[in-house]
Design a protein around this motif. Structure first.
Motif, mmCIF file in Angstrom:
data_model
loop_
_atom_site.group_PDB
_atom_site.id
_atom_site.type_symbol
_atom_site.label_atom_id
_atom_site.label_comp_id
_atom_site.label_asym_id
_atom_site.label_seq_id
_atom_site.Cartn_x
_atom_site.Cartn_y
_atom_site.Cartn_z
ATOM 1 N N THR A 1 -13.214 -42.721 35.889
ATOM 2 C CA THR A 1 -12.561 -42.124 34.724
ATOM 3 C C THR A 1 -12.283 -40.648 34.996
ATOM 4 O O THR A 1 -12.992 -40.001 35.779
ATOM 5 N N VAL B 1 -7.635 -51.217 26.534
ATOM 6 C CA VAL B 1 -8.266 -49.939 26.818
ATOM 7 C C VAL B 1 -8.567 -49.247 25.490
ATOM 8 O O VAL B 1 -7.774 -49.339 24.550
ATOM 9 N N TYR B 2 -9.691 -48.568 25.452
ATOM 10 C CA TYR B 2 -10.118 -47.890 24.229
ATOM 11 C C TYR B 2 -10.284 -46.394 24.496
ATOM 12 O O TYR B 2 -10.616 -45.988 25.601
ATOM 13 N N SER C 1 -12.646 -46.403 27.908
ATOM 14 C CA SER C 1 -13.262 -47.617 28.438
ATOM 15 C C SER C 1 -12.225 -48.727 28.419
ATOM 16 O O SER C 1 -11.166 -48.584 27.799
ATOM 17 N N ARG C 2 -12.532 -49.809 29.114
ATOM 18 C CA ARG C 2 -11.598 -50.930 29.101
ATOM 19 C C ARG C 2 -12.348 -52.250 29.113
ATOM 20 O O ARG C 2 -13.438 -52.350 29.694
ATOM 21 N N ASP C 3 -11.744 -53.247 28.494
ATOM 22 C CA ASP C 3 -12.266 -54.605 28.462
ATOM 23 C C ASP C 3 -11.272 -55.459 29.239
ATOM 24 O O ASP C 3 -10.185 -55.769 28.742
ATOM 25 N N ILE D 1 -8.442 -44.342 33.208
ATOM 26 C CA ILE D 1 -9.517 -45.197 33.703
ATOM 27 C C ILE D 1 -8.960 -46.114 34.774
ATOM 28 O O ILE D 1 -7.820 -46.571 34.688
ATOM 29 N N THR E 1 -14.306 -40.667 25.069
ATOM 30 C CA THR E 1 -14.740 -41.617 26.079
ATOM 31 C C THR E 1 -13.705 -42.728 26.210
ATOM 32 O O THR E 1 -13.343 -43.351 25.209
ATOM 33 N N GLN F 1 -12.501 -43.654 22.541
ATOM 34 C CA GLN F 1 -13.413 -43.250 21.484
ATOM 35 C C GLN F 1 -13.359 -41.737 21.366
ATOM 36 O O GLN F 1 -13.650 -41.037 22.339
ATOM 37 N N GLY G 1 -12.517 -50.077 35.874
ATOM 38 C CA GLY G 1 -13.257 -49.476 34.772
ATOM 39 C C GLY G 1 -14.362 -48.539 35.215
ATOM 40 O O GLY G 1 -15.025 -47.926 34.387
ATOM 41 N N ARG H 1 -11.380 -44.465 16.920
ATOM 42 C CA ARG H 1 -11.270 -45.212 18.167
ATOM 43 C C ARG H 1 -9.876 -45.799 18.269
ATOM 44 O O ARG H 1 -9.457 -46.573 17.406
#
Length: 123
Positions: free
Chosen positions: A58, A79-80, A71-73, A51, A69, A82, A55, A19
């Motif tokens: 995508t 941003v991640y 994703s973002r927080d 993304i 995959t 995976q 969020g 990740r």
């Protein structure tokens, strides 16, 4: 100005997972798309995933669809990516980017880039 710092790269066996994280600082109140490109030795930089600011939206490169995959927080401005079922051909330096334009982002013309993090997949 936006500063991007990636982390999470490393060495993994084929079939394994990693990740990646990309932390943004600076002008993070702007509504930037964020995502990832990668560059393998001797090859051009290629789009991996993006993304939307919210969020919700995508997009992925065909080569990683179903395995990666994004994703973002928003609270952490991070941003991640995976990455599962990794293959030797995923070996590359992975770069995080941020931009307001999806067309510029997909074309590799993003305004902001991180320094890159190495991902090596052994077969």
């Amino acid at each position: 100005q936006v500063q991007l710092v990636e982390s999470g790269g490393g060495l993994v066996q084929a079939g394994g997972s990693l990740r990646l994280s990309c932390a943004a600082s600076g002008r993070t109140s702007s509504r930037y798309l964020m995502g990832w490109f990668r560059q393998a030795p001797g090859k051009e930089r290629e789009f991996v995933a993006v993304i939307s600011w919210s969020g919700v939206g995508t997009e992925y490169a065909e080569s990683v669809e179903g395995r990666f995959t994004i994703s973002r927080d928003g609270a952490k401005n991070t941003v991640y990516l995976q990455m599962n079922s990794l293959k030797a051909e995923d070996t590359a330096v992975y770069y995080c980017f941020a931009d307001a334009s999806i067309s510029d982002a997909r074309a590799g013309r993003a305004d902001y880039w991180g320094q890159g993090t190495q991902v090596t997949v052994s077969s």
